[in-house]
Design a protein around this motif. Structure first.
Motif, PDB file in Angstrom:
ATOM      1  N   GLU A   1       7.094  -6.183  -9.089  1.00 22.30           N
ATOM      2  CA  GLU A   1       5.794  -6.521  -8.515  1.00 22.30           C
ATOM      3  C   GLU A   1       5.580  -8.032  -8.408  1.00 22.30           C
ATOM      4  O   GLU A   1       4.739  -8.478  -7.638  1.00 22.30           O
ATOM      5  N   GLU A   2       6.349  -8.805  -9.151  1.00 22.64           N
ATOM      6  CA  GLU A   2       6.230 -10.258  -9.076  1.00 22.64           C
ATOM      7  C   GLU A   2       6.986 -10.834  -7.876  1.00 22.64           C
ATOM      8  O   GLU A   2       6.549 -11.812  -7.281  1.00 22.64           O
ATOM      9  N   ILE A   3       8.131 -10.243  -7.542  1.00 19.42           N
ATOM     10  CA  ILE A   3       8.963 -10.856  -6.503  1.00 19.42           C
ATOM     11  C   ILE A   3       8.877 -10.179  -5.141  1.00 19.42           C
ATOM     12  O   ILE A   3       9.149 -10.819  -4.122  1.00 19.42           O
TER      13      ILE A   3
ATOM     14  N   PRO B   1       6.290  -9.184  -3.194  1.00 15.78           N
ATOM     15  CA  PRO B   1       5.408  -9.842  -2.222  1.00 15.78           C
ATOM     16  C   PRO B   1       5.953 -11.199  -1.751  1.00 15.78           C
ATOM     17  O   PRO B   1       5.829 -11.547  -0.581  1.00 15.78           O
ATOM     18  N   LEU B   2       6.587 -11.923  -2.650  1.00 13.93           N
ATOM     19  CA  LEU B   2       7.143 -13.227  -2.271  1.00 13.93           C
ATOM     20  C   LEU B   2       8.308 -13.076  -1.303  1.00 13.93           C
ATOM     21  O   LEU B   2       8.406 -13.795  -0.304  1.00 13.93           O
ATOM     22  N   LEU B   3       9.195 -12.125  -1.597  1.00 15.76           N
ATOM     23  CA  LEU B   3      10.323 -11.892  -0.703  1.00 15.76           C
ATOM     24  C   LEU B   3       9.868 -11.359   0.654  1.00 15.76           C
ATOM     25  O   LEU B   3      10.397 -11.760   1.697  1.00 15.76           O
ATOM     26  N   ALA B   4       8.884 -10.466   0.650  1.00 18.16           N
ATOM     27  CA  ALA B   4       8.368  -9.921   1.905  1.00 18.16           C
ATOM     28  C   ALA B   4       7.744 -11.014   2.755  1.00 18.16           C
ATOM     29  O   ALA B   4       7.969 -11.082   3.974  1.00 18.16           O
ATOM     30  N   ASP B   5       6.989 -11.898   2.137  1.00 21.33           N
ATOM     31  CA  ASP B   5       6.372 -13.000   2.870  1.00 21.33           C
ATOM     32  C   ASP B   5       7.430 -13.961   3.396  1.00 21.33           C
ATOM     33  O   ASP B   5       7.351 -14.410   4.546  1.00 21.33           O
ATOM     34  N   ALA B   6       8.426 -14.263   2.568  1.00 18.65           N
ATOM     35  CA  ALA B   6       9.496 -15.163   3.012  1.00 18.65           C
ATOM     36  C   ALA B   6      10.270 -14.560   4.181  1.00 18.65           C
ATOM     37  O   ALA B   6      10.616 -15.259   5.128  1.00 18.65           O
ATOM     38  N   TYR B   7      10.517 -13.253   4.127  1.00 20.89           N
ATOM     39  CA  TYR B   7      11.223 -12.575   5.211  1.00 20.89           C
ATOM     40  C   TYR B   7      10.382 -12.568   6.485  1.00 20.89           C
ATOM     41  O   TYR B   7      10.873 -12.889   7.570  1.00 20.89           O
TER      42      TYR B   7
END
Length: 81
Positions: free
Chosen positions: A36-38, A40-46
Motif C-alpha cells: 500500500e505504500e508503493i 500508488p507511487l508506482l502507478a502515478d510514476a507509470y
C-alpha cells in the motif's frame, strides 16, 4: 561591515547520531515495505511516464504467492478481446 562566510555542510556526525532509515538503506540491498505504500507511487510514476521508472525495469521484485496468482489471473482476463 561583516563579511558573510559560507561553510560546506557535510551532514551529521554519524558517530554520535542514532542509525536512521537512510543510513540503513545505504548499508542494505533490500527494504521490505507494504504494498500500500508503493503501489500508488508506482502507478502515478507509470501514468506520468516518469523516465526514472525505466531505470528499475530489470530489477526483481518479490511478491507473495497469492498476490502473484491474482496478478497472473488479472493479466489473463484483462486481455483485449
Amino acid at each position: 561591515m561583516n563579511a558573510t562566510r559560507l561553510r560546506v555542510y557535510h551532514g551529521p556526525d554519524t558517530a554520535n547520531t542514532p542509525e536512521s532509515d537512510e543510513n540503513r538503506l545505504c548499508e542494505q540491498d533490500t527494504v521490505t515495505v507494504k504494498a500500500e505504500e508503493i503501489i500508488p507511487l508506482l502507478a502515478d510514476a507509470y501514468a506520468s511516464r516518469r523516465t526514472w521508472l525505466a531505470d528499475f525495469a530489470d530489477d526483481e521484485v518479490t511478491v507473495s504467492a497469492d498476490l502473484y496468482e491474482v496478478l497472473v489471473a488479472y493479466r489473463f482476463f484483462n486481455r483485449p478481446a
